[in-house]
Design a protein around this motif. Structure first.
Motif, PDB file in Angstrom:
ATOM      1  N   LYS A 198      23.359  68.705  42.440  1.00 47.57           N
ATOM      2  CA  LYS A 198      22.996  69.929  43.145  1.00 47.57           C
ATOM      3  C   LYS A 198      21.848  70.692  42.501  1.00 47.57           C
ATOM      4  O   LYS A 198      21.149  71.459  43.168  1.00 47.57           O
ATOM      5  CB  LYS A 198      24.212  70.848  43.249  1.00 47.57           C
ATOM      6  CG  LYS A 198      25.381  70.245  44.023  1.00 47.57           C
ATOM      7  CD  LYS A 198      26.511  71.238  44.170  1.00 47.57           C
ATOM      8  CE  LYS A 198      27.691  70.627  44.934  1.00 47.57           C
ATOM      9  NZ  LYS A 198      27.308  70.198  46.293  1.00 47.57           N
ATOM     10  N   ASN A 199      21.649  70.501  41.187  1.00 48.59           N
ATOM     11  CA  ASN A 199      20.634  71.272  40.481  1.00 48.59           C
ATOM     12  C   ASN A 199      19.817  70.341  39.581  1.00 48.59           C
ATOM     13  O   ASN A 199      20.308  69.872  38.545  1.00 48.59           O
ATOM     14  CB  ASN A 199      21.278  72.369  39.633  1.00 48.59           C
ATOM     15  CG  ASN A 199      22.039  73.366  40.479  1.00 48.59           C
ATOM     16  OD1 ASN A 199      21.455  74.190  41.176  1.00 48.59           O
ATOM     17  ND2 ASN A 199      23.369  73.288  40.435  1.00 48.59           N
ATOM     18  N   SER A 222      20.833  69.285  50.582  1.00 46.79           N
ATOM     19  CA  SER A 222      20.425  70.563  50.011  1.00 46.79           C
ATOM     20  C   SER A 222      20.704  70.582  48.514  1.00 46.79           C
ATOM     21  O   SER A 222      21.805  70.254  48.063  1.00 46.79           O
ATOM     22  CB  SER A 222      21.180  71.708  50.699  1.00 46.79           C
ATOM     23  OG  SER A 222      20.862  72.932  50.095  1.00 46.79           O
ATOM     24  N   ARG A 223      19.709  70.931  47.748  1.00 44.43           N
ATOM     25  CA  ARG A 223      19.864  71.056  46.293  1.00 44.43           C
ATOM     26  C   ARG A 223      18.778  71.985  45.772  1.00 44.43           C
ATOM     27  O   ARG A 223      17.775  72.244  46.438  1.00 44.43           O
ATOM     28  CB  ARG A 223      19.779  69.692  45.611  1.00 44.43           C
ATOM     29  CG  ARG A 223      18.481  68.943  45.902  1.00 44.43           C
ATOM     30  CD  ARG A 223      18.417  67.602  45.212  1.00 44.43           C
ATOM     31  NE  ARG A 223      19.613  66.814  45.347  1.00 44.43           N
ATOM     32  CZ  ARG A 223      19.928  66.071  46.412  1.00 44.43           C
ATOM     33  NH1 ARG A 223      19.121  66.075  47.452  1.00 44.43           N
ATOM     34  NH2 ARG A 223      21.022  65.362  46.452  1.00 44.43           N
ATOM     35  N   THR A 224      18.977  72.476  44.570  1.00 39.46           N
ATOM     36  CA  THR A 224      17.994  73.346  43.926  1.00 39.46           C
ATOM     37  C   THR A 224      17.147  72.513  42.972  1.00 39.46           C
ATOM     38  O   THR A 224      17.681  71.750  42.163  1.00 39.46           O
ATOM     39  CB  THR A 224      18.693  74.479  43.152  1.00 39.46           C
ATOM     40  OG1 THR A 224      19.492  75.241  44.061  1.00 39.46           O
ATOM     41  CG2 THR A 224      17.677  75.391  42.489  1.00 39.46           C
ATOM     42  N   HIS A 226      14.203  72.715  40.067  1.00 36.83           N
ATOM     43  CA  HIS A 226      13.429  73.513  39.118  1.00 36.83           C
ATOM     44  C   HIS A 226      12.384  72.613  38.454  1.00 36.83           C
ATOM     45  O   HIS A 226      12.684  71.478  38.071  1.00 36.83           O
ATOM     46  CB  HIS A 226      14.336  74.110  38.033  1.00 36.83           C
ATOM     47  CG  HIS A 226      15.340  75.088  38.544  1.00 36.83           C
ATOM     48  ND1 HIS A 226      15.012  76.393  38.861  1.00 36.83           N
ATOM     49  CD2 HIS A 226      16.676  74.958  38.792  1.00 36.83           C
ATOM     50  CE1 HIS A 226      16.100  77.023  39.274  1.00 36.83           C
ATOM     51  NE2 HIS A 226      17.126  76.176  39.253  1.00 36.83           N
ATOM     52  N   ASN A 348       9.900  74.779  48.281  1.00 37.14           N
ATOM     53  CA  ASN A 348      11.200  74.216  47.906  1.00 37.14           C
ATOM     54  C   ASN A 348      11.423  74.000  46.408  1.00 37.14           C
ATOM     55  O   ASN A 348      12.514  73.578  46.026  1.00 37.14           O
ATOM     56  CB  ASN A 348      11.373  72.862  48.606  1.00 37.14           C
ATOM     57  CG  ASN A 348      11.327  72.981  50.114  1.00 37.14           C
ATOM     58  OD1 ASN A 348      12.263  73.466  50.735  1.00 37.14           O
ATOM     59  ND2 ASN A 348      10.229  72.543  50.710  1.00 37.14           N
ATOM     60  N   HIS A 350      11.314  75.634  42.505  1.00 40.25           N
ATOM     61  CA  HIS A 350      11.186  76.791  41.619  1.00 40.25           C
ATOM     62  C   HIS A 350      10.351  76.374  40.411  1.00 40.25           C
ATOM     63  O   HIS A 350      10.733  75.470  39.660  1.00 40.25           O
ATOM     64  CB  HIS A 350      12.557  77.268  41.144  1.00 40.25           C
ATOM     65  CG  HIS A 350      13.461  77.724  42.251  1.00 40.25           C
ATOM     66  ND1 HIS A 350      13.502  79.036  42.687  1.00 40.25           N
ATOM     67  CD2 HIS A 350      14.363  77.040  43.008  1.00 40.25           C
ATOM     68  CE1 HIS A 350      14.389  79.147  43.665  1.00 40.25           C
ATOM     69  NE2 HIS A 350      14.929  77.951  43.880  1.00 40.25           N
TER      70      HIS A 350
END
Length: 590
Positions: A198-199, A222-224, A226, A348, A350
């Motif tokens: 997820k991250n 859907s995932r975050t 960075h 999308n 960060h």
């Protein structure tokens, strides 16, 4: 796939380590001229192709070299059905190289037949033996107890073989998935389809990091995502647009890799267009014009990126702006080889321009920004992550030789491993060369402000970036030990030059002292030209055309210039331009 040749012969005419672009071309050109030679290729993986192997490519990994350039001169590539201004998915390059290995047959054996897969070279030792088969110069040990001898040796492992992973406090405490970009191709499906991922955090500032960020952002789940670009590095890359600036060229690579544009580059390779380079680089009017062109290019590139676009403000997209003008390449560069490349990242991903403090079991903590005013949050931040992808480059140091031998051969070693007397000798030569470089290219005396990173290893010191001047037998060469914008062209020209060198056919080869002075001048030039990137003496990113031409000029070859004076000057340098080089070489030397 065919099995590896078993058992391997114990003695070879030549051994090539690596089966990427450089290893494949080394085998091709050597066998073109010695079809009955006992030749062996050692490949550490179970598939060929190096960077373009089936294990290392992934769905959104596209070429940065376009059609007609991303191929070899003797086997044109069928234009891929998927293209964006001539750039295409990496899987087509993989298929091309696989077919190339099968299509080239000598004395009943294809190049593929001569590959020993899963062969991990552990050590190489210089020896001196004479047998009924001729001189034996090198002993290679691989897979612990496999021993082979060879008269000649080509290290074609290039610059993208050994992952470089930084030491981060708390790494051993991190419980998530950790991998280097080299393994992303094998892991992409698992990572981007696994609902438990997820991250994702990506560390690095170069194009490989951008490619991974783009792939993660395009994944359906859907995932975050960075993307961390450390402040203590060289900063983020600049990304060229795929379209050309004029209608004359099909894409930006065609517009850049021609001899007219090469004249705007202050390099010391080649002599054919010396008058034009002198005019542009050594006269006040010429330097003014060159600076005006590059300043305009840099301004246009920043406008193309639109770093302060509205859609990227909350994601920190402005932190992706490169630090130094594109002319200097201090931040490296890449290509926007997808139409939605920048917008996908802006919306999308960060982006954090901070140094890493430490890792914990399920998070990464970043230090406050020390020099980037774009970030409002001046406190440390902790990001929950379950996957960490290192896009932190590659180690240039060889694992095949002990440090003293590597240093003697002109390969990088830690500074404290270098012989002090020899290092002093090289430093003297490089200092003597520096004022000569500045007199030839005065613009290099005025670099922009940048964060200088003190080197920790010695530079490459190879004649023509290929041959160690310390080897009197001329029996070993190193291919692909430079960073360039088109490895296909350089692989082909380096391979042919190397065959001539190993065969003792290069006319008027300089003495060792002359080679050393040329090497020192190249290192001094590279440091001035490419700043931190040039410290290794191997960064020739913009200089593909002139460097390749210089190798062919030394061999006395000219069939790659068959377009008339105007065409030779302004037309792109395509792979097909080299199609007659082999026959010209054979007529001249055999």
């Amino acid at each position: 796939m065919r099995s590896s040749p078993e058992p391997p012969l114990t003695m070879y005419d030549i051994v090539i380590i690596g089966t990427g672009l450089y290893g494949i071309q080394a085998a091709r050109y050597y066998l073109d001229n010695h079809p009955s030679a006992k030749l062996l290729l050692l490949e550490s993986d179970n598939v060929p192709g190096g960077t373009w192997s089936s294990k290392r490519i992934y769905q959104d990994f596209w070429t940065q070299t376009p059609v007609r350039m991303a191929e070899f001169s003797d086997q044109p590539m069928t234009p891929p059905p998927e293209q964006y201004y001539g750039f295409f998915p990496g899987k087509y390059t993989t298929a091309y190289l696989e077919s190339y290995l099968d299509n080239h047959t000598y004395s009943g054996q294809s190049i593929r037949d001569r590959i020993s897969f899963n062969s991990h070279v552990e050590s190489i030792t210089k020896i001196s033996q004479h047998s009924s088969f001729g001189d034996i110069n090198w002993e290679i040990i691989y897979n612990t107890n496999q021993n082979i001898l060879t008269a000649k040796l080509i290290d074609a492992t290039g610059m993208t073989s050994q992952p470089q992973i930084p030491t981060i406090p708390g790494s051993s405490d991190f419980k998530g998935i950790t991998l280097h970009h080299k393994s992303f191709g094998q892991s992409q499906a698992l990572l981007l389809e696994d609902p438990s991922v997820k991250n994702i955090c990506i560390i690095g500032g170069a194009k490989s990091a951008a490619d991974v960020a783009y792939a993660c952002a395009k994944a359906p789940a859907s995932r975050t995502v960075h993307w961390v670009i450390r402040e203590d590095g060289n900063g983020p890359s600049a990304f060229f647009a795929a379209p050309a600036m004029t209608e004359r060229y099909a894409n930006s690579n065609e517009g850049f890799y021609n001899r007219f544009l090469a004249s705007f580059l202050p390099n010391r390779f080649g002599n054919t267009w010396g008058w034009l380079k002198w005019l542009l680089q050594s006269t006040l009017l010429g330097r003014w014009y060159v600076k005006r062109l590059w300043d305009g290019f840099d301004k246009g590139l920043r406008q193309f990126h639109d770093y302060h676009r509205e859609e990227g403000k909350e994601m920190g997209f402005a932190s992706l702006e490169y630090d130094t003008p594109i002319f200097w390449q201090n931040d490296s560069s890449g290509l926007c080889n997808h139409p939605d490349f920048l917008s996908t990242i802006a919306k999308n991903v960060h982006i954090h321009r901070r140094d890493v403090s430490h890792l914990s079991s399920g998070s990464i903590t970043l230090n406050p920004p020390s020099r980037n005013p774009l970030q409002e949050n001046s406190n440390p931040i902790t990001l929950p992550i379950d996957t960490l992808v290192y896009c932190t480059g590659w180690s240039p140091q060889s694992t095949f030789f002990p440090p003293h031998e590597a240093f003697s051969l002109g390969l990088p070693v830690p500074l404290d491993s270098a012989d002090p007397e020899t290092q002093s000798h090289w430093s003297t030569l490089e200092k003597a060369a520096d004022p000569l470089i500045l007199s030839q290219f005065p613009a290099l005396a005025h670099p922009p402000a940048y964060r200088k990173i003190a080197p920790t290893i010695t530079p490459f010191r190879l004649y023509k970036a290929i041959a160690p001047p310390s080897d009197p037998t001329h029996s070993i060469v190193f291919l692909g030990k430079i960073v360039v914008g088109n490895n296909f062209r350089v692989a082909e020209t380096q391979a042919l030059w190397s065959v001539a060198y190993l065969d003792g056919l290069i006319p008027n080869l300089p003495t060792r002292s002359q080679m050393e002075r040329e090497i020192a001048a190249t290192v001094a030039w590279d440091r001035r030209r490419y700043l931190n990137k040039g410290e290794l003496g191997s960064w020739f990113y913009f200089d593909v055309v002139d460097y390749a031409d210089a190798l062919l000029e030394q061999l006395g070859l000219s069939s790659h210039r068959q377009k008339g004076w105007k065409g030779n000057l302004v037309e792109p340098c395509f792979a097909a331009d080299l199609k007659d080089i082999r026959e010209e070489y054979r007529r001249k030397y055999y």
